[in-house]
Design an enzyme around this catalytic site. Sequence first.
Site, mmCIF file in Angstrom:
data_model
loop_
_atom_site.group_PDB
_atom_site.id
_atom_site.type_symbol
_atom_site.label_atom_id
_atom_site.label_comp_id
_atom_site.label_asym_id
_atom_site.label_seq_id
_atom_site.Cartn_x
_atom_site.Cartn_y
_atom_site.Cartn_z
ATOM 1 N N ASP A 8 -3.288 4.578 4.045
ATOM 2 C CA ASP A 8 -4.126 3.444 3.696
ATOM 3 C C ASP A 8 -4.991 3.153 4.918
ATOM 4 O O ASP A 8 -4.651 3.560 6.032
ATOM 5 C CB ASP A 8 -3.250 2.239 3.342
ATOM 6 C CG ASP A 8 -4.061 1.003 3.027
ATOM 7 O OD1 ASP A 8 -5.016 1.095 2.238
ATOM 8 O OD2 ASP A 8 -3.740 -0.069 3.584
ATOM 9 N N ARG A 9 -6.092 2.465 4.743
ATOM 10 C CA ARG A 9 -6.965 2.188 5.888
ATOM 11 C C ARG A 9 -6.659 0.839 6.533
ATOM 12 O O ARG A 9 -6.100 0.775 7.617
ATOM 13 C CB ARG A 9 -8.447 2.249 5.448
ATOM 14 C CG ARG A 9 -9.408 2.299 6.640
ATOM 15 C CD ARG A 9 -10.844 2.101 6.218
ATOM 16 N NE ARG A 9 -11.113 0.667 6.093
ATOM 17 C CZ ARG A 9 -12.258 0.151 5.675
ATOM 18 N NH1 ARG A 9 -13.249 0.929 5.297
ATOM 19 N NH2 ARG A 9 -12.429 -1.153 5.596
ATOM 20 N N ASP A 10 -7.012 -0.237 5.857
ATOM 21 C CA ASP A 10 -6.886 -1.577 6.430
ATOM 22 C C ASP A 10 -5.419 -1.951 6.616
ATOM 23 O O ASP A 10 -4.637 -1.919 5.680
ATOM 24 C CB ASP A 10 -7.569 -2.605 5.532
ATOM 25 C CG ASP A 10 -9.059 -2.339 5.376
ATOM 26 O OD1 ASP A 10 -9.663 -1.794 6.315
ATOM 27 O OD2 ASP A 10 -9.618 -2.670 4.308
ATOM 28 N N ASN A 55 -8.369 1.018 -1.153
ATOM 29 C CA ASN A 55 -9.063 0.133 -2.083
ATOM 30 C C ASN A 55 -10.143 -0.596 -1.301
ATOM 31 O O ASN A 55 -9.848 -1.183 -0.259
ATOM 32 C CB ASN A 55 -8.103 -0.899 -2.684
ATOM 33 C CG ASN A 55 -7.100 -0.299 -3.641
ATOM 34 O OD1 ASN A 55 -7.286 0.801 -4.153
ATOM 35 N ND2 ASN A 55 -6.019 -1.020 -3.893
ATOM 36 N N CYS A 93 -11.517 3.396 -3.769
ATOM 37 C CA CYS A 93 -11.841 2.726 -5.017
ATOM 38 C C CYS A 93 -12.808 1.599 -4.686
ATOM 39 O O CYS A 93 -12.443 0.680 -3.961
ATOM 40 C CB CYS A 93 -10.583 2.153 -5.674
ATOM 41 S SG CYS A 93 -10.983 1.075 -7.073
ATOM 42 N N CYS A 101 -9.691 -0.350 -13.361
ATOM 43 C CA CYS A 101 -10.009 1.071 -13.185
ATOM 44 C C CYS A 101 -8.733 1.880 -12.931
ATOM 45 O O CYS A 101 -7.693 1.322 -12.584
ATOM 46 C CB CYS A 101 -10.980 1.258 -12.028
ATOM 47 S SG CYS A 101 -10.286 0.721 -10.454
ATOM 48 N N CYS A 103 -8.562 4.236 -10.574
ATOM 49 C CA CYS A 103 -8.493 4.712 -9.189
ATOM 50 C C CYS A 103 -7.906 3.688 -8.221
ATOM 51 O O CYS A 103 -7.474 4.055 -7.137
ATOM 52 C CB CYS A 103 -9.865 5.180 -8.698
ATOM 53 S SG CYS A 103 -11.187 3.974 -8.775
ATOM 54 N N LYS A 105 -5.401 1.535 -6.273
ATOM 55 C CA LYS A 105 -3.964 1.452 -6.038
ATOM 56 C C LYS A 105 -3.482 0.089 -6.548
ATOM 57 O O LYS A 105 -4.194 -0.882 -6.354
ATOM 58 C CB LYS A 105 -3.657 1.604 -4.541
ATOM 59 C CG LYS A 105 -3.995 2.969 -3.987
ATOM 60 C CD LYS A 105 -3.719 3.087 -2.497
ATOM 61 C CE LYS A 105 -4.707 2.265 -1.702
ATOM 62 N NZ LYS A 105 -4.485 2.246 -0.265
#
Length: 174
Positions: A8-10, A55, A93, A101, A103, A105
């Site tokens: 995950d990024r953030d 996301n 996403c 949607c 896509c 998470k």
Amino acid sequence: MKKAVFLDRDGVINEVLTDRVKFVNRPDQLYFLPDVAEAIHQLNKVFDHVFVVTNQGGVGLGFMKETQLQRIHDHMMDELKKERAVIEEVAYCPHKPKAGCKCRKPNSKLIEDLAGKYKVELSSSYMVGDTDTDIIAGKKAGTKTVFIGENDPLADAVFPDLLSAAEWIIEDSK
């Protein structure tokens, strides 16, 4: 088949909801968490791929355009490369949080699409995140899961930061 780590990024790679930055809407708002480049570099030595799956509802909500998001990701990848840490690809996403949607998470489409594209064996791979949605997405995709934070009963392992998580992932993957 290849093995990968999906990040995950953030909250895993960069700060979010801190004194310095609430959300990352521009490259100059991206502040790496401590030892992230070292952690990714260590993962690069063992895994075929390291990906980011994130996301980014700020696009759908109108806080930034996809071109701005791409600049943020290019900046992130370029800065990490300077430290010999390679992110192969970022999947995101861009839809609003409640858009429904496939896509976003906790759905696993971002992970599964990357796995298909790069011929990754998901059962030999890991999803690392800082929310239940990350862990659920990893579980749905069939990866092992690692939570960054204090506690998550769904995760296979819990660590306070990416470097300690990376050490465990590398050992566990042997």
